[in-house]
Design a protein around this motif. Structure first.
Motif, PDB file in Angstrom:
ATOM      1  N   CYS A  21     -49.593   8.384  32.036  1.00 32.94           N
ATOM      2  CA  CYS A  21     -49.897   7.391  33.062  1.00 32.94           C
ATOM      3  C   CYS A  21     -50.384   6.126  32.366  1.00 32.94           C
ATOM      4  O   CYS A  21     -51.418   6.144  31.686  1.00 32.94           O
ATOM      5  N   GLU A  36     -45.672  15.168  41.906  1.00 26.95           N
ATOM      6  CA  GLU A  36     -44.499  15.994  41.614  1.00 26.95           C
ATOM      7  C   GLU A  36     -44.557  16.557  40.196  1.00 26.95           C
ATOM      8  O   GLU A  36     -44.271  17.745  39.974  1.00 26.95           O
ATOM      9  N   ALA A  37     -44.935  15.712  39.232  1.00 26.77           N
ATOM     10  CA  ALA A  37     -45.004  16.166  37.843  1.00 26.77           C
ATOM     11  C   ALA A  37     -46.089  17.227  37.663  1.00 26.77           C
ATOM     12  O   ALA A  37     -45.899  18.201  36.928  1.00 26.77           O
ATOM     13  N   ASP A  84     -44.901  10.370  42.159  1.00 28.21           N
ATOM     14  CA  ASP A  84     -44.350  10.865  40.892  1.00 28.21           C
ATOM     15  C   ASP A  84     -45.352  11.748  40.159  1.00 28.21           C
ATOM     16  O   ASP A  84     -44.994  12.768  39.571  1.00 28.21           O
ATOM     17  N   VAL A 131     -43.020  13.098  30.725  1.00 27.17           N
ATOM     18  CA  VAL A 131     -42.741  12.352  31.949  1.00 27.17           C
ATOM     19  C   VAL A 131     -43.702  11.180  32.018  1.00 27.17           C
ATOM     20  O   VAL A 131     -44.922  11.362  31.879  1.00 27.17           O
ATOM     21  N   VAL A 165     -45.172   8.408  34.528  1.00 23.26           N
ATOM     22  CA  VAL A 165     -45.249   8.181  35.973  1.00 23.26           C
ATOM     23  C   VAL A 165     -45.962   6.863  36.246  1.00 23.26           C
ATOM     24  O   VAL A 165     -46.826   6.427  35.478  1.00 23.26           O
TER      25      VAL A 165
END
Length: 244
Positions: A216, A204-205, A201, A194, A196
């Protein structure tokens, strides 16, 4: 200079005599300064502010505390950002591994912590750390691990150091600048990836079931500038400190 010698009890008594005239209440003063600094950090890192590297560290520590997870901190900037900016209340188990050159073997260590404790683990590392231990990613399969990698394209900590070199040499030999991302590596080993860009975000992850690699993105120059903004804001708050 005055020298105090003796056993522990005698030494403590002697030191106490040396500081007898010191102003009392210094613990309260430091606590007040800590509260002011926390307010400054909250204003800069929480709310609708952009997802900066210190904010990533702050969020990782906060979610680890909320989930009852173990927090693993990579070396260089992750451990420094969490140390300076985390707001977790209570006892939070924190692990690290200095490793060869400071970064080797961190992903394998995270896997071992998850296996050994049976608890969820949130690992926060830099891109160079993950690049140096990519072959340990398959060890995360089936484990409750959220591996957060701050990818700013190199060893960002070296931009903070007064190196006697020019920008080109620093980027090549110290920061070891690269253009990689980690989506393909995660996919190759059957891990969810994921990327973000916002605090929501990321939160949530971090709260989702692992294993997951959370990437990130950042930029070294912008990170250095933001750390300067934090330092300046904290210095500006000193007017409210009891001894200012």
């Amino acid at each position: 200079p005055r020298v105090a010698c003796g056993d522990v009890a005698g030494f403590v008594a002697a030191v106490g005599a040396l500081v007898e005239g010191a102003r009392h209440g210094w613990v309260d003063d430091w606590a007040a300064a800590d509260r002011l600094t926390a307010e400054v950090l909250g204003g800069l890192l929480d709310g609708t502010t952009p997802l900066t590297e210190p904010a990533v560290g702050r969020m990782a520590a906060r979610v680890a505390g909320q989930r009852g997870a173990v927090l693993f901190l990579g070396n260089s900037m992750p451990v420094r950002d969490v140390d300076a900016c985390a707001d977790t209340v209570g006892v939070l188990p924190v692990f690290g591994n200095r490793g060869a050159s400071g970064i080797d073997g961190n992903v394998a260590t995270i896997a071992g912590i998850a296996m050994g404790t049976g608890r969820p683990v949130i690992g926060l590392v830099g891109d160079q750390t993950l690049l140096h231990d990519l072959n340990s990613l398959p060890m995360l399969r089936g484990l409750p691990v959220a591996l957060v990698v701050v990818n700013n394209g190199g060893g960002g900590i070296f931009r903070f150091l007064p190196l006697a070199t020019d920008d080109r040499a620093r980027s090549r030999y110290w920061e070891a600048a690269h253009g990689f991302d980690f989506r393909a590596a995660a996919t190759q080993f059957g891990l969810r990836h994921v990327e973000v860009s916002g605090r929501g975000d990321l939160e949530e992850a971090l709260g989702s079931a692992g294993p997951v690699v959370i990437e990130c993105r950042g930029e070294i120059g912008a990170n250095v500038a933001f750390h300067g903004t934090i330092a300046e804001a904290v210095r500006g708050a000193r007017a409210g400190w009891p001894w200012a």
